[in-house]
Design a protein around this motif. Sequence first.
Motif, PDB file in Angstrom:
ATOM      1  N   SER A 149       0.828  -1.203   0.000  1.00 57.82           N
ATOM      2  CA  SER A 149       0.000   0.000   0.000  1.00 57.82           C
ATOM      3  C   SER A 149       0.869   1.263   0.000  1.00 57.82           C
ATOM      4  N   GLN A 179      -0.972   1.808   6.595  1.00 57.67           N
ATOM      5  CA  GLN A 179      -1.062   0.405   6.183  1.00 57.67           C
ATOM      6  C   GLN A 179       0.310  -0.252   6.150  1.00 57.67           C
ATOM      7  N   ASP A 195      -0.177   3.845   1.573  1.00 56.64           N
ATOM      8  CA  ASP A 195      -0.592   4.486   2.828  1.00 56.64           C
ATOM      9  C   ASP A 195       0.399   4.138   3.944  1.00 56.64           C
TER      10      ASP A 195
END
Length: 286
Positions: free
Chosen positions: A251, A256, A253
Amino acid sequence: MTDITTVTVLGTGVLGSQIAYATAYAGFDVVAYDIDEPALEKARERFAGLVTTYEAEVDGAAGGKAEAGLARINVTSDLAAAVADADLVIEAVPESLEIKRATWTAVGAAAPERTIFATNSSTLLPSDFMEATGRPDRFLALHFANRIWVQNTAEVMGTPKTDPAVYATVVDFAREIGMVPIEVKKERPGYVLNSLLVPLLNAASALWVDGVADVETIDKTWRIATGAPLGPFQIFDVIGMVTPYNIARTSDDPTQQKFAEILKRDFIDAGKLGAASGEGFYSYGA
């Protein structure tokens, strides 16, 4: 009824073993492939466990039917032999584009011309690796949910190159093995099920990683407020830690990515792989 009689399942992890066993239980001859003998030994253990589970949880499975399903499964670590007489190949190998492309290149070279190819990929689009088969018109996605004997959806998602007759055959096959076919009309990462589920799991993991609430509180909140039988971390335990880790580590992010680090360090490396191993976010005993 379809003309499919022999099915090969590539990968015998938690879901691959369930797909193979459910197909055999429905009366099809099944070849289950994995990379080596240690993996196949784990597969045999999973199949034996599924016999016990079906006898306990599936109406009509006791009294020999569950055992008869097991007898229809052959296991092998020879990929070419596994697909040599397959009417349908269902791939459930690790969620890696490189692994899937390499697998399908080998399968495309070894399987008969009649063979239909299906991937159980939960996050990758079939068009990302359909060309590796050499026969993209016979390739599509057939995605199952965990605990296949209870959560019996089978999402069927083609690509712009999938032959409509192949798509229709796979829909019929899904129905023949006791699934409810979910006909996905266009390619979308996550299909229907994971498009709904993944945002929930991502939100739960972010709440935990950011220290907003602990695992038990997050799960309790979801169960009480929605009436759902399981909270998101209980769902993680059912899925197992490996697939969420593989998704989180790729990911963009940062939260994450941090979640992936925690899963690897505190769970996977410690053998806490989820409900199937007896411990994940919760303990399940023997």
